[in-house]
Design a protein around this motif. Structure first.
Motif, PDB file in Angstrom:
ATOM      1  N   UNK A   1       0.835  -1.204   0.000  1.00 26.04           N
ATOM      2  CA  UNK A   1       0.000   0.000   0.000  1.00 26.04           C
ATOM      3  C   UNK A   1       0.868   1.253   0.000  1.00 26.04           C
ATOM      4  N   UNK A   2       0.294   2.334  -0.510  1.00 26.56           N
ATOM      5  CA  UNK A   2       0.937   3.641  -0.450  1.00 26.56           C
ATOM      6  C   UNK A   2       0.159   4.498   0.531  1.00 26.56           C
ATOM      7  N   UNK A   3       0.851   5.059   1.521  1.00 23.58           N
ATOM      8  CA  UNK A   3       0.188   5.827   2.568  1.00 23.58           C
ATOM      9  C   UNK A   3       0.862   7.189   2.702  1.00 23.58           C
ATOM     10  N   UNK A   4       0.124   8.187   3.169  1.00 17.62           N
ATOM     11  CA  UNK A   4       0.732   9.514   3.334  1.00 17.62           C
ATOM     12  C   UNK A   4       1.622   9.567   4.569  1.00 17.62           C
ATOM     13  N   UNK A   5       2.602  10.444   4.521  1.00 18.84           N
ATOM     14  CA  UNK A   5       3.482  10.619   5.677  1.00 18.84           C
ATOM     15  C   UNK A   5       2.691  11.175   6.847  1.00 18.84           C
ATOM     16  N   UNK A   6       3.174  10.905   8.046  1.00 25.29           N
ATOM     17  CA  UNK A   6       2.492  11.365   9.249  1.00 25.29           C
ATOM     18  C   UNK A   6       1.918  10.191  10.017  1.00 25.29           C
TER      19      UNK A   6
END
Length: 530
Positions: A433-438
């Motif tokens: 999966x690709x997830x946003x930083x944070x």
């Protein structure tokens, strides 16, 4: 002097081998469709496809079964049917070509295949010798059709080769014969499709089991399930529901055709090393003091991180009460449970007599058992993998010894006893999966049935193990969910999880395949933070 050019012979009719193969396929379609139609008046296991598929499963080595489930999951049976269809197609092509070139040899091949089908049918559990009739009639019909189609090809082959014969009348031309062949093949295919469809419709119309299940009113349990505490669901969005709906509950068994058993006809025999043989009817179960509890089940074929696990509310009669009626003799240490379709499981006797709540289940999540989950009665035994405990459509309990009896999968190289291993599963984020930083929510489910989960830890990129937040625990025989908040930085990352059970055992890092007693190891999930 003018030279006469020698007339060149015309090439023989193009594609006789391909047409012969097509004739074989049409004949095979007749075999299967006629048997399907006639089989509507017999047991479902009397149809060739079901019998052949079930026989194939019986002889499937453990590594192949493991590969099929790992690759196709709960679609393993659909994959088997596709594989069977391809195999039958190829065999039919070969038999068509053989019959075209040598009819006697082709007949021998067809009869041999018919014998294999009949043998597959009559060796199934709960099948009578008369149930071979659909396959016998189907084979005879297929042989007749093959003869008719191959005869047309022979007539086409006998057409003269010389160009001077082009003046022959149109009805006698090979092209016309070819059209007649295709017409006959098309009619055969259409008739086969109609026969197969008719057989399925007749089978569905003649079955009243589904309607009987729908109308069944389950009694209230004498001991209701303990209330589910608040907070059992993981705080991480996307984690599987704590209670698995019936339609989503995994199904792994050896039955290609779901057995349809009339509850009024169902009977359970308890015998073997017992003081008193016992026979129970479905009404006996309805009249018994039923218990209800949430229990998580896990398949031994579940790979690390796999989804062959589920949690449901079951209701049934305690098996320990059934065994009290029969009074097992000294020396007995196992109960061999057998399904109506011939599957068997070896369950340690003490596990069925202790207080874990093993039951003959008749209800699942507040309704009668679904047909494909064992209606009218199945076994539910907390703490053991299903291959040694969760017999569906159960009709026989034989009290015996491990030294004297072998169960279905034990005969095929799997272990005799199957205690469920401690396991944690990462469900979110998904692998790749690709997830946003944070802040990123990580979550999943862990289980160690009969022991309970006391800790789940998460590791990022091989760093230190950090304890996750456990959701509320309903009981030690259900799974437990967890969550973890991660401050994600850009780039690729690897997430691992491990669980610790109430005995203090930490989930092992050592990787093991499902064969012979269940998979082990730590799941690793790769994600990209953007």
């Amino acid at each position: 002097m003018k030279k006469h050019r020698k007339q060149k012979p015309i090439k023989r009719l193009a594609g006789p081998t391909a047409l012969a193969a097509l004739a074989g396929v049409a004949a095979a379609a007749v075999v299967l469709s006629v048997a399907e139609l006639i089989g509507a008046f017999f047991t479902a296991r009397a149809t060739p496809l079901i019998a052949l598929g079930s026989t194939f499963i019986d002889f499937t080595p453990p590594w192949m079964k493991d590969f099929a489930i790992a690759t196709f999951g709960t679609n393993d049976k659909a994959a088997l049917f596709v594989g069977m269809a391809v195999t039958i197609l190829l065999l039919a092509c070969v038999l068509g070509i053989v019959a075209y070139r040598n009819w006697a040899l082709g007949v021998a091949g067809v009869l041999l295949m018919g014998a294999v089908i009949v043998a597959s049918v009559v060796t199934r559990a709960s099948v009578r010798p008369l149930d071979a009739i659909p396959s016998l009639i189907g084979t005879l019909a297929g042989l007749i059709v093959l003869r008719l189609l191959i005869s047309r090809l022979w007539r086409m082959r006998q057409w003269p080769d010389m160009a001077s014969d082009r003046a022959a009348k149109e009805p006698d031309r090979p092209a016309t014969s070819r059209r007649a062949f295709f017409a006959a093949t098309g009619v055969t295919a259409a008739a086969s499709a109609i026969a197969a469809t008719g057989g399925r419709l007749l089978s569905a119309a003649s079955s009243s089991v589904a309607q009987a299940r729908e109308s069944l009113q389950l009694p209230a349990p004498a001991t209701a399930a303990a209330p589910v505490p608040a907070g059992v669901q993981s705080a991480a969005p996307g984690v599987t529901p704590w209670l698995t709906p019936n339609n989503d509950f995994y199904r792994i068994d050896t039955a290609l055709s779901v057995p349809e058993i009339d509850a009024l006809d169902w009977e359970l025999r308890i015998h073997g090393l017992v003081e008193q043989e016992v026979r129970l009817s479905f009404q006996d179960l309805l009249d018994a003091k039923l218990i209800e509890s949430h229990v998580s089940l896990t398949c031994v074929s579940n790979p690390v991180g796999g989804n062959l696990a589920g949690n449901a509310k079951w209701m049934g009669m305690p098996i320990r009460e059934v065994l009290k009626m029969a009074r097992p003799k000294d020396g007995a240490d196992m109960v061999l449970s057998t399904s109506v379709d011939g599957f068997s499981a070896s369950t340690p006797l003490e596990v069925l007599q202790d207080d874990r709540g093993a039951m003959l289940a008749i209800g699942m999540n507040g309704e009668a058992l679904p047909l494909d989950h064992g209606y009218p009665v199945r076994m539910v035994v907390p703490g053991l993998y299903g291959f040694v405990s969760a017999t569906k459509w159960v009709v026989d309990l034989k009290v015996t010894r491990f030294a004297d009896s072998k169960a279905y999968w034990t005969q095929r190289g799997w272990s005799e006893r199957g205690p469920i291993k401690t396991m944690a599963r990462v469900e979110v984020p998904k692998s790749f999966a690709k997830v946003p930083a944070g802040k990123v929510a990580i979550g999943g489910t862990a289980w160690a049935q009969t022991r309970g989960i006391t800790k789940v830890e998460v590791q990022i990129d091989g760093g230190p193990w950090t304890e996750a937040v456990l959701s509320a625990e309903a009981s030690v025989i259900t799974w437990r969910q967890w969550s973890f908040d991660w401050e994600a930085t850009p780039g690729p990352h690897y997430i691992k999880a491990r669980a610790t059970d109430a005995s203090g055992e930490v989930q092992t890092e050592k990787r093991a395949d499902p064969v012979p007693d269940g998979a082990s190891g730590w799941q690793s999930v790769m994600v990209t933070v953007e």
